[in-house]
Scaffold this active site. Structure first.
Site, short mmCIF file in Angstrom:
data_model
loop_
_atom_site.label_atom_id
_atom_site.label_comp_id
_atom_site.label_asym_id
_atom_site.label_seq_id
_atom_site.Cartn_x
_atom_site.Cartn_y
_atom_site.Cartn_z
N LYS A 90 43.89 58.11 42.78
CA LYS A 90 44.41 56.76 42.57
C LYS A 90 43.24 55.83 42.46
CE LYS A 90 47.83 53.82 42.51
NZ LYS A 90 47.36 53.49 41.16
N GLN A 111 36.37 54.44 46.18
CA GLN A 111 37.83 54.48 46.22
C GLN A 111 38.35 55.53 47.21
OE1 GLN A 111 39.30 52.37 43.52
NE2 GLN A 111 41.09 52.41 44.85
N LYS A 114 38.28 53.82 50.61
CA LYS A 114 39.20 52.68 50.60
C LYS A 114 40.64 53.18 50.71
CE LYS A 114 38.53 49.86 47.29
NZ LYS A 114 38.50 48.96 46.12
N LYS A 126 38.75 56.90 39.46
CA LYS A 126 38.48 55.64 38.75
C LYS A 126 38.26 55.98 37.28
CE LYS A 126 37.90 51.19 39.34
NZ LYS A 126 38.57 50.26 40.26
N GLY A 165 45.14 48.82 37.25
CA GLY A 165 44.26 47.84 36.60
C GLY A 165 42.93 47.71 37.31
N ASP A 166 42.02 47.01 36.68
CA ASP A 166 40.73 46.62 37.27
C ASP A 166 40.19 45.54 36.34
OD1 ASP A 166 38.66 47.39 39.44
OD2 ASP A 166 37.43 47.35 37.65
N THR A 209 45.70 42.10 45.92
CA THR A 209 44.30 42.23 46.33
C THR A 209 43.80 40.92 46.94
OG1 THR A 209 44.02 43.80 44.53
CG2 THR A 209 42.02 43.02 45.59
N ASN A 240 42.00 38.21 38.46
CA ASN A 240 43.16 38.54 39.29
C ASN A 240 42.86 38.40 40.79
OD1 ASN A 240 44.44 41.14 40.87
ND2 ASN A 240 45.94 40.05 39.64
N SER A 376 49.69 49.24 45.29
CA SER A 376 49.93 50.21 44.22
C SER A 376 50.64 51.44 44.79
CB SER A 376 48.61 50.66 43.58
OG SER A 376 48.21 49.73 42.61
P1 NDP Z 1 39.39 40.39 36.28
O1 NDP Z 1 38.98 40.98 35.00
O2 NDP Z 1 40.78 39.86 36.42
O3 NDP Z 1 38.39 39.24 36.70
C1 NDP Z 1 37.02 39.48 36.89
C2 NDP Z 1 36.33 38.16 37.09
O4 NDP Z 1 34.96 38.38 37.37
C3 NDP Z 1 36.36 37.27 35.88
O5 NDP Z 1 36.33 35.93 36.29
C4 NDP Z 1 35.08 37.66 35.15
O6 NDP Z 1 34.59 36.65 34.28
C5 NDP Z 1 34.14 37.87 36.29
N1 NDP Z 1 33.14 38.87 35.93
C6 NDP Z 1 33.37 40.14 35.46
N2 NDP Z 1 32.21 40.75 35.19
C7 NDP Z 1 31.25 39.86 35.47
C8 NDP Z 1 29.85 39.91 35.39
N3 NDP Z 1 29.21 41.02 34.98
N4 NDP Z 1 29.17 38.81 35.79
C9 NDP Z 1 29.83 37.70 36.23
N5 NDP Z 1 31.16 37.60 36.33
C10 NDP Z 1 31.85 38.67 35.94
O7 NDP Z 1 39.11 41.52 37.39
P2 NDP Z 1 39.69 41.61 38.86
O8 NDP Z 1 39.86 40.27 39.44
O9 NDP Z 1 40.84 42.56 38.84
O10 NDP Z 1 38.50 42.39 39.60
C11 NDP Z 1 37.42 41.71 40.22
C12 NDP Z 1 36.73 42.65 41.18
O11 NDP Z 1 37.66 43.10 42.17
C13 NDP Z 1 36.15 43.94 40.57
O12 NDP Z 1 35.00 44.32 41.31
C14 NDP Z 1 37.26 44.95 40.81
O13 NDP Z 1 36.77 46.28 40.81
C15 NDP Z 1 37.71 44.52 42.19
N6 NDP Z 1 39.04 44.95 42.59
C16 NDP Z 1 40.14 44.61 41.87
C17 NDP Z 1 41.39 45.00 42.28
C18 NDP Z 1 42.62 44.58 41.57
O14 NDP Z 1 43.72 44.84 42.10
N7 NDP Z 1 42.55 43.90 40.44
C19 NDP Z 1 41.56 45.86 43.47
C20 NDP Z 1 40.35 46.08 44.21
C21 NDP Z 1 39.15 45.66 43.76
P3 NDP Z 1 34.92 36.73 32.72
O15 NDP Z 1 36.37 36.40 32.59
O16 NDP Z 1 34.00 35.74 32.10
O17 NDP Z 1 34.61 38.15 32.33
#
Ligand code: NDP
Length: 444
Positions: A90, A111, A114, A126, A165-166, A209, A240, A376
């Site tokens: 997962k 993961q 976690k 992943k 998603g991620d 999250t 997200n 999830s």
């Molecule tokens: P999203 O794609 O929804 O959002 C990511 C955010 O981070 C955006 O604002 C993006 O900006 C910014 N970002 C991405 N890459 C970079 C970078 N290289 N430098 C600066 N800013 C960056 O992703 P999530 O919110 O889902 O995920 C965010 C983090 O949380 C990740 O590390 C993910 O692995 C982790 N996570 C997510 C979960 C989930 O349920 N969604 C669960 C557990 C962990 P821009 O829009 O400009 O790209």
């Protein structure tokens, strides 16, 4: 050389050019050192750590897709099925140009622990691709997702591997992937989570999250005689995780004054307007430069910079290694009390150490962002029993899970003499369950 050091050296030698994977392995193995060294000969004979750091399976494939002009593009797809000792693989699918096998392996490795911490029966995996959904039309995203799933569907299933998603993979992408899986396999099953509510998704998964991050942060603060109420909070990211972290922080009475994306950041001294943020990011899929149109008193700055803003609590919610040593120093100088990771491994190793040495309460992502994968797993349960639970029911379970995660990591840290070190606590607590399951299942 100790067994832990030997395995770390071997991981670096055998997986060159994968610094994030090295970093994740180093952090976990260093933390579980006391557990390993208490029984080193046995672990070495069973090659326990070698089995832990080598994925059960790695899948890499070509993803050809056609853009709106009829031109063909080829991206690379990945799925790393890391460890299935405690349940089906997962973990999310990341769509971002920075994706490579090392990034997917670091995320898959994290993961494992976690998922174990959630207390639910899910193994670690992943996947993703170096495809960039940004600037693509809906139809282009759809064609990419269909091509990606045409290959991936051979390796996943509701009882084997359940992606989610991620970064870059939200509800739209999950919908296109689910449609293609169903068409090819002829199965309407819970093969993906984060689905839309009309076709098997769970209420509160979108929020999970971010909400979970705040539930664990609040629980930790309460155990230290404080709470989120009236705290000033700095958040990075605007996706997200960040959006729903900001929303829940506000519901708990805190003021969140920043957010950011990959081009710049916003400082809103009156508190981030979540409705505006959602419209910009979820509806328009636009840049944060637009935020000023909604909130004239706010400031927009190019580049990175949220960590220089004075706060009580910092929540990095964007991406890996986004909070550096200089940022940690700035946070400490400004009186920050707690850093809880919403993203995966957003704090560099030296920054983490500095924060911990400075007495900042620090919860690593594998514990503090576990609410996403936990919910999830609740979506998987609902799919299996063909029922949908209410928002309140899922949210209440999420809150309970996150509070349990906090107490588990806190207790594990205390048990091994590292009171207050939640990195050690999370790694040991996550590892112990996986270890027991691996031992019970023999050398496989
Ligand atoms: P999203 O794609 O929804 O959002 C990511 C955010 O981070 C955006 O604002 C993006 O900006 C910014 N970002 C991405 N890459 C970079 C970078 N290289 N430098 C600066 N800013 C960056 O992703 P999530 O919110 O889902 O995920 C965010 C983090 O949380 C990740 O590390 C993910 O692995 C982790 N996570 C997510 C979960 C989930 O349920 N969604 C669960 C557990 C962990 P821009 O829009 O400009 O790209």
């Amino acid at each position: 050389m100790s067994y832990v050091d030997e395995v770390i050296a071997e991981v670096i030698a055998k997986n060159p050019d994968e610094p994030e994977f090295h970093q994740a392995v180093r952090e976990v193995l260093e933390s579980i050192r006391p557990v390993i060294e208490a029984n080193e000969a046995q672990f070495r004979r069973d090659a326990l750590l070698e089995r832990l750091v080598n994925p059960e399976r790695q899948i890499k494939f070509r993803v050809p897709w056609i853009d709106d002009n009829g031109d063909v593009h080829v991206n690379t797809g990945y799925r790393v099925q890391f460890n299935s000792a405690i349940g089906p693989y997962k973990g999310g699918l990341r769509l971002h140009p920075s994706v490579n096998i090392g990034i997917i392996k670091f995320l898959g490795f994290e993961q494992i622990f976690k998922n174990s911490l959630t207390g639910l029966p899910i193994g670690g995996g992943k996947g993703g691709s170096d495809f960039d959904p940004k600037g693509k039309s809906d139809r282009e995203v759809m064609r990419f997702c269909q091509s990606f799933m045409t290959e991936l569907c051979k390796y996943i299933g509701a009882d084997t591997d359940v992606p989610a998603g991620d970064i870059g993979t939200g509800g739209r992408e999950i919908g296109y992937m689910f449609g293609q899986y169903k068409k090819i396999r002829g199965l309407f099953e819970g093969v993906l989570t984060g689905k839309g509510l009309t076709y098997g998704g769970s209420l509160a998964r979108t929020e999970a999250t971010g909400y979970g991050l705040l539930y664990i942060t609040d629980e930790m603060l309460r155990c230290h005689g404080e709470s989120m109420k009236d705290k000033t909070v700095v958040v990075s990211g605007a996706g997200n995780v960040a959006i729903y972290a900001i929303q829940k922080a506000q519901q708990l009475g805190a003021k969140v004054v920043t957010c950011s994306d990959s081009t710049g950041w916003v400082y809103d001294p009156d508190g981030i307007d979540v409705a505006a943020l959602k419209e910009i990011k979820e509806v328009k899929r636009a840049r944060l430069t637009e935020y000023k149109n909604y909130r004239p008193n706010s400031e927009y700055h190019e580049g990175r910079g949220v960590w220089q803003i004075k706060c009580d609590v910092a929540l990095p919610c964007a991406t890996q290694n986004e909070l550096h040593l200089e940022d940690a120093k700035q946070l400490v100088a400004n009186g920050c009390k707690a850093v809880c990771e919403g993203a995966n491994m957003p704090t560099t190793e030296d920054a983490t150490k500095f924060l911990q040495d400075s007495g900042v309460w620090f919860i690593p992502g594998k514990a503090s962002n576990a609410g996403g994968v936990a919910t999830s797993a609740l979506e998987m349960s609902q799919n299996s029993e063909r029922l949908s639970w209410s928002f309140e029911e899922v949210d209440a379970q999420l809150k309970k899970i996150m509070e349990n995660v906090y107490h588990n990591i806190d207790n594990a840290a205390k048990k091994y003499g590292f009171e207050g070190n939640y990195v050690v606590g999370a790694n040991i607590a996550g590892f112990e369950k996986v270890l027991e399951a691996m031992n019970a299942q023999g050398i496989v």
